[in-house]
Every structure is written in structure tokens, then in C-alpha cells.
Design a protein around this motif. Structure first.
Motif, short mmCIF file in Angstrom:
data_model
loop_
_atom_site.label_atom_id
_atom_site.label_comp_id
_atom_site.label_asym_id
_atom_site.label_seq_id
_atom_site.Cartn_x
_atom_site.Cartn_y
_atom_site.Cartn_z
N ALA A 66 -35.10 14.01 -33.81
CA ALA A 66 -34.24 14.78 -34.71
C ALA A 66 -33.25 15.64 -33.93
CB ALA A 66 -35.10 15.65 -35.63
N GLU A 67 -33.68 16.20 -32.79
CA GLU A 67 -32.79 17.02 -31.99
C GLU A 67 -31.65 16.21 -31.38
OE1 GLU A 67 -32.71 20.45 -31.35
OE2 GLU A 67 -33.98 20.37 -33.12
N ARG A 70 -28.86 15.64 -34.45
CA ARG A 70 -28.13 16.74 -35.09
C ARG A 70 -26.80 17.04 -34.43
NH1 ARG A 70 -31.30 22.35 -34.04
NH2 ARG A 70 -29.94 22.86 -35.80
N ILE A 77 -29.70 17.80 -40.20
CA ILE A 77 -31.14 17.94 -40.06
C ILE A 77 -31.61 19.20 -40.76
CG2 ILE A 77 -33.04 18.24 -38.42
CD1 ILE A 77 -31.80 15.45 -38.38
N ARG A 79 -35.34 21.39 -41.22
CA ARG A 79 -36.69 21.45 -40.65
C ARG A 79 -37.42 22.67 -41.21
NH1 ARG A 79 -38.60 19.24 -35.64
NH2 ARG A 79 -36.49 19.06 -34.80
N GLN A 85 -42.83 20.42 -37.41
CA GLN A 85 -42.81 20.66 -38.85
C GLN A 85 -42.00 19.57 -39.56
OE1 GLN A 85 -44.73 23.15 -39.88
NE2 GLN A 85 -45.14 23.67 -37.75
N THR A 87 -39.45 17.35 -41.11
CA THR A 87 -38.04 17.26 -40.75
C THR A 87 -37.35 16.19 -41.59
OG1 THR A 87 -38.57 17.93 -38.47
CG2 THR A 87 -36.45 16.86 -38.84
N SER A 88 -36.16 16.51 -42.08
CA SER A 88 -35.41 15.59 -42.92
C SER A 88 -34.06 15.31 -42.28
CB SER A 88 -35.19 16.18 -44.32
OG SER A 88 -36.42 16.53 -44.93
N SER A 96 -32.27 12.87 -48.19
CA SER A 96 -33.02 12.53 -46.97
C SER A 96 -33.85 11.27 -47.16
CB SER A 96 -33.93 13.70 -46.57
OG SER A 96 -34.85 14.01 -47.60
N GLN A 119 -39.97 14.01 -36.38
CA GLN A 119 -40.48 15.07 -35.51
C GLN A 119 -41.60 14.59 -34.60
OE1 GLN A 119 -40.80 14.92 -38.81
NE2 GLN A 119 -42.91 15.31 -39.44
N THR A 597 -36.17 29.31 -37.27
CA THR A 597 -35.59 28.34 -36.33
C THR A 597 -35.67 28.91 -34.93
OG1 THR A 597 -33.39 29.26 -36.79
CG2 THR A 597 -34.02 27.26 -37.99
#
Length: 610
Positions: A66-67, A70, A77, A79, A85, A87-88, A96, A119, A597
Motif C-alpha cells: 500500500a505504501e 500511494r 489509500i 488505513r 491495520q 487498508t483500502s 475500494s 497491508q 497516522t
């Protein structure tokens, strides 16, 4: 929002240094398979595509996929807290659960609710990520409305390869991994494994108890060539534990397991390539010892058979035809109660059988691709999806593309049988139109514009006409409609030791009935990635600016700006130190209302390769 406007301007202006001078190698040409199910160059793809290669993965020092996503505008994203956790991923403003996620071409979205567990996917085991924006249900079936994310697992280079790494960072992050592979003339094999732990941080902004994450992952593969026949077996899995806090801020945890086992046989003839894929996908979540009810769980187990045939019997005409058979079993229990009304006391079996056909051909400077798929689904019967695409060269440097498509999402088990479940639900249906224009004066310099418009009908929403305490209970109904329209601007270039990739998205994702902005999606997003080679070393900059978003309860989430600095220091021939200073501005922001975050922190990895 002033920060977002400022960064968008900076991101677009930053590339003005890039001139069409020649470079040694092109940075814009990647080979991908997701757009057409065939291996093609990224610049030949008619739909909008993004390829995140191995160099970018290593540069990011990201702890999950995910990182990586984005920092490409148009992929948003959300989260629910820190590492591990929920994550969409939202592509082009669609929901999503309208994002289809594949690993090595096999669907890994669960059949219950929500999207794939991005995630839990470790970047160290990934060779590249291919993203196709827009509908692709004509080739892949359900969920492929906003786009498709195909995660290609890592394979070894020619000969023997050995690697290892250790990593550390803020919030008690520590991890390690190793890989080994060997490739001969007829045989090849490899295995990679990673382990990661983090103490995390409080899930909610008004909590003070850290919630950690543990993830152990492995990817193994074996390949054999016998003349025109290639056989491959592969297995990827991730398992671990995620700590979180529930709605009442009480500490909870859950164990997860994600697995994909794949067997593939491919035969290559002169004008015909045939590929048979057998796969088994498992997605398990079991509540841990801290949970309110440790017996609660949710599970998806899916078996897939896919037979694809690529035919080049007529010069200039490329045909791809195939059959896909899927059998899925889902089950679950929440607060001690099984999925309501599901057959088999909480278990649901669903078959999805499909046939697909794609044709690509050229007429002068024009290229056309048409694809169609008929899916027969246990729940609602049959649905037809399709794509029509066109592209042409407009002189030596300019090109144009256009496409229309129809996609769908099948209702999940939670939609059908959980609280408010309705077994009579129909699929959600989308219609999309897009137009693209590119200017590429030479191989290392590209300017692109894309316009898109998507309408989604029969969205599944909970409807309760009498209220929570009314005589008639509420249930899920196909009553929602959405409209997303927007424009994407991008500039990618390489000049000497500099590379740049900037993108700006202006979009309007809205509820077609009320005009309200769709949840957790911004109307303006800008990203920029800038790198500078210094011999064997490298410096980099990542920037992301997101506009205001709306969340449940009509809460407004403020816009934010993230800036990361990255660096690579080549210590010796086989040793490299990589570091990332995340959230340089220490921006305090929210992706989901009320959830924390990550703040400013340093993350580093030391890697050995041979």
C-alpha cells in the motif's frame, strides 16, 4: 488546501529541467502483462497503466505494498491506523471493493467483504507491481471496475543469486529477510523469506496504547523447461498477528493467514501459446486471545482453473481466448453468531464460470482491441462485460487513445448473508469512457493527459425504511448510483542522472442522487518522485498532496502534504544502505476519521546481494 495547490504547482514545475537529450537507457519502457493478458511494452498499452519496478520498490523502503501505491496519483489509500491495520485502495475514485488485486495473475480479494489485504504483502518479495486503471472485468471478472493491481512476485536473475537484508525504524520496527535462487539451462528454483515486527502506535487519536504488527512471509518457486513446454510451481504466503483497538477503544488482536499456491503449464508453438493455471487462494482471519470472542473468524478458500490461449494465426491479428472456472467457499462468525441465513450453518459455496475472448489488430497507424467476457455466477446468473479500445500515432511524437468498457462486482457473502443480508442482490454494474493524449519527443521524456468518466449503477447499500426499531428490518439493496469524472496529468522524464515522475489528478467522485462527494476520496491529488544519481549512490524525494475528503457522518478530513527523503549509499560492491526519512514535515493528518497516522520517522535497511 493551500498546501495542496502549492505542491501541485511545485510538482509540475519540477520537471521543467528535463530536455529531450538522449539517455543511455529508456526509463519509460516496461514489459507488462496485466492490460491484455499478453506480454507487451507499457508504451503499447491502450488503457492507462502504472508500473512500479524493483528499483522503485527498493528506493521506497516501504513495509507493505500500500505504501508503494500511494505515491502514484489516482490511487488513494485509506488505513485504519498503523502498520497491519485494515487498508483500502481506491483507483480513479471508484469504491475500494472495485479494485481487483492479483498476485502473479491470480485473484486474491476475499469473497466476504472488503478488498485484498495489501497491508500483509511484503515488498521485499515483489519484483514489480502493474496497475491498469479503468474496467477490466472483460478479462478478469468481478471487482475490476476502478482498476486492477497485479503484484508480480520476485524471481531470481540468471545464474545463482543470494541476498539478505535487515531493517529498522521508528515505532520499534525491525525486520530481516533472505533469498536464494539458481537458474540453469532447463531448471530454475528460488525461495525468499522475510520477518517483520513493529510496536506500532495507538490505533485511535484519542488512545494511548500502542498496537503492534507481526508478519512472516515466504515465496518459493520451481520452474522446468522441456522443449516447448514450461512447468512452474509457486507458493506465496504471509501470516502473523495484528493488534488493534475496537470501537470502544478496548485492545483486540487477530491472527491472519494469506496463501496462494499456483501450478502452471505453458506450451509455446509457432502461432499458438496455451497456458493452464491451477491455483488455490486462502484468506483467513481468526480473532486472537485479546478479542471479545476469540472464536470469531472469517475465511475465504478459492480454487481456480484458468485456460488461456494466445493465437497469432493471421498476420496482424492477435487473439486471446480462455475459460475460467472458480469455486469459492466462505465462512464466518461474528460475536459468536455465524453468517446469517447462509446455507451450511455459516458457510457459503459459490461457483463462477466464465469464457473470455480478446482480439487486437492494426489498420495502418491505428490499433484496436476488443474484449468480452460472459460470467455465469451462482448468486445472480449471467453477466456480460466488455472493453473497446483504440489508439493511433499522431505524427512522430504524439499519440491518442480512447476506450469504453463495462465492469461488474458480484455481491460478497457479507452482502448476501451477514447483518442486513439479501440473497436476492444483483451485481454492481459500471460503464466507463476514457480518452488519452501523449507527447513523447523521445524515449525518456513523456507528457500525458487522460480524461475519464465512470458511472456505477446498482451499488449495494443498507436500506432501513422503518428505522432501527421499525417493524420491518432493513437489508442491503441495489439502490446506489455513483458518478466519477476527472482528468489526469503526468510528466515522466530522465535527463542524465536525474529522473522525475509527477502526476496530478482532478476528479469529482460523487453520489449521483445527492451530489455528495464519495467517502475518503479527494477531488485533487498530486504526486512527485524525483531522484538524483551520484555515481553508485542516490538521493530521492517523494511528495504527495491530497485535498479535502469526506468521511462517515459527513465529517470533513483536511487536506495534507507528505514529503519523504530517500537515500542509497553503496558501501561496497555487494553491500548497500538505504534510508527513508518519512513525513519530513511531520504532518498531522487523517486517512480515516479518528484514526492515527505515522509521524516523522527514519527507516533504514542494510542489504547484501551476490
Amino acid at each position: 488546501m493551500q498546501h495542496s495547490h502549492a505542491l501541485a504547482a511545485i510538482a509540475l514545475a519540477a520537471v521543467t529541467f528535463a530536455s529531450p537529450a538522449a539517455a543511455d537507457t529508456a526509463v519509460l519502457d516496461h514489459v507488462l502483462v496485466t492490460a491484455t493478458r499478453r506480454a507487451i511494452s507499457a508504451d503499447q498499452a491502450l488503457p492507462p497503466v502504472v508500473v512500479i519496478g524493483r528499483e522503485e520498490i527498493e528506493r521506497s523502503n516501504a513495509i507493505d505494498v500500500a505504501e508503494l501505491l500511494r505515491y502514484h496519483a489516482g490511487i488513494e489509500i485509506a488505513r485504519n491506523g498503523g502498520p497491519g491495520q485494515v487498508t483500502s485502495a481506491f483507483i480513479r475514485g471508484a469504491n475500494s471493493n472495485h479494485t481487483l488485486v492479483l498476485i502473479d495473475g491470480v485473484k486474491v480479494n476475499p469473497g466476504t467483504a472488503g478488498g485484498a489485504a495489501l497491508q500483509n504483502i511484503t515488498p521485499e518479495l515483489v519484483e514489480r507491481v502493474e496497475i491498469v486503471k479503468g474496467p477490466r472485468s472483460s478479462l478478469y471478472g468481478s471487482e475490476a471496475i476502478g482498476g486492477v493491481i497485479n503484484i508480480i512476485t520476485r524471481r531470481g536473475a540468471a545464474g545463482r543469486e543470494l541476498g539478505a537484508h535487515v531493517q529498522a525504524g521508528r515505532y520499534g520496527l525491525r525486520g530481516a529477510g533472505a533469498r536464494v535462487s539458481a537458474q540453469g539451462e532447463r531448471m530454475a528454483a528460488g525461495i525468499s523469506a522475510t520477518t517483520l515486527r513493529t510496536d506500532g502506535f495507538p490505533t485511535y487519536r484519542d488512545s494511548d496504547e500502542d498496537r503492534g504488527f507481526a508478519n512472516d512471509a515466504v515465496n518459493a518457486w520451481l520452474r522446468a523447461d522441456a522443449g516447448a513446454l514450461r512447468l512452474e510451481a509457486s507458493h506465496w504466503q504471509a501470516e502473523g498477528n495484528t493488534e488493534y483497538a475496537d470501537f470502544f477503544r478496548a485492545p483486540q488482536d487477530q491472527d491472519f493467514e494469506n496463501r496462494l499456491t499456483r501450478l502452471q503449464a505453458a506450451w509455446q508453438g509457432r502461432d499458438w501459446r496455451s497456458q493452464l493455471t491451477l491455483a488455490r487462494v486462502i484468506d483467513h482471519i481468526d480473532q486472537g486471545e485479546l478479542a471479545f470472542d476469540p472464536d470469531d473468524f472469517v475465511r475465504t478458500e478459492r480454487d481456480l482453473v484458468d485456460w488461456q490461449n494466445d493465437l497469432d494465426l493471421v498476420r496482424g491479428l492477435e487473439l486471446t481466448a480462455g475459460l475460467s472456472l472458480s469455486r469459492e467457499e466462505t465462512s464466518g462468525q461474528s460475536f459468536g453468531a455465524p453468517l446469517e441465513e447462509a446455507p451450511g450453518a455459516g458457510k457459503a459455496d459459490r461457483d463462477e464460470n466464465a469464457a473470455y475472448l480478446q482480439a487486437g489488430f492494426e489498420l495502418g497507424t491505428h490499433r484496436f482491441v476488443a474484449a468480452g467476457r460472459h460470467t455465469d455466477h451462482d448468486t445472480f446468473g449471467g453477466v456480460n462485460t466488455w472493453n473497446l479500445e483504440w489508439g493511433t500515432a499522431l505524427g512522430a511524437a504524439w499519440s491518442a487513445t480512447a476506450g469504453i468498457g463495462r465492469g461488474f462486482r458480484a455481491p460478497g457473502t457479507s452482502d448476501l448473508y451477514a447483518f442486513g443480508g439479501n440473497p436476492e442482490l444483483q451485481p454492481e454494474i459500471s460503464r466507463s469512457v476514457d480518452f488519452g493524449l501523449k507527447y513523447r519527443p523521445h524515449r525518456d521524456h513523456e507528457l500525458a493527459l487522460a480524461l475519464f468518466h465512470t458511472e456505477i449503477d446498482d451499488l449495494i447499500e443498507y436500506f432501513d425504511p422503518d428505522g432501527f426499531l421499525g417493524e420491518l428490518p432493513g437489508r442491503n439493496e441495489n439502490i446506489g448510483d455513483a458518478r466519477i469524472k476527472g482528468a489526469e496529468f503526468g510528466w515522466r522524464a530522465r535527463h542524465g542522472d536525474w529522473t522525475v515522475d509527477t502526476q496530478l489528478v482532478l476528479q469529482r467522485p460523487e453520489d449521483r442522487r445527492t451530489g455528495a462527494q464519495l467517502l475518503r476520496r479527494a477531488e485533487r491529488i498530486a504526486t512527485a518522485q524525483l531522484t538524483r544519481g551520484l555515481g553508485e549512490h542516490e538521493l530521492g524525494l517523494q511528495m504527495l498532496a491530497s485535498g479535502e475528503r469526506r468521511d462517515f457522518g459527513d465529517v470533513r478530513l483536511a487536506g495534507y502534504v507528505l514529503v519523504n527523503l530517500t537515500a542509497k549509499l553503496q558501501l561496497a560492491e555487494r553491500w548497500a544502505l538505504r534510508a527513508r526519512l518519512e513525513n519530513l514535515l511531520d504532518q498531522d493528518y487523517e486517512l480515516v476519521d479518528g484514526y492515527n497516522t505515522a509521524g516523522r520517522g527514519i527507516y533504514a535497511s542494510l542489504a547484501y546481494s551476490y
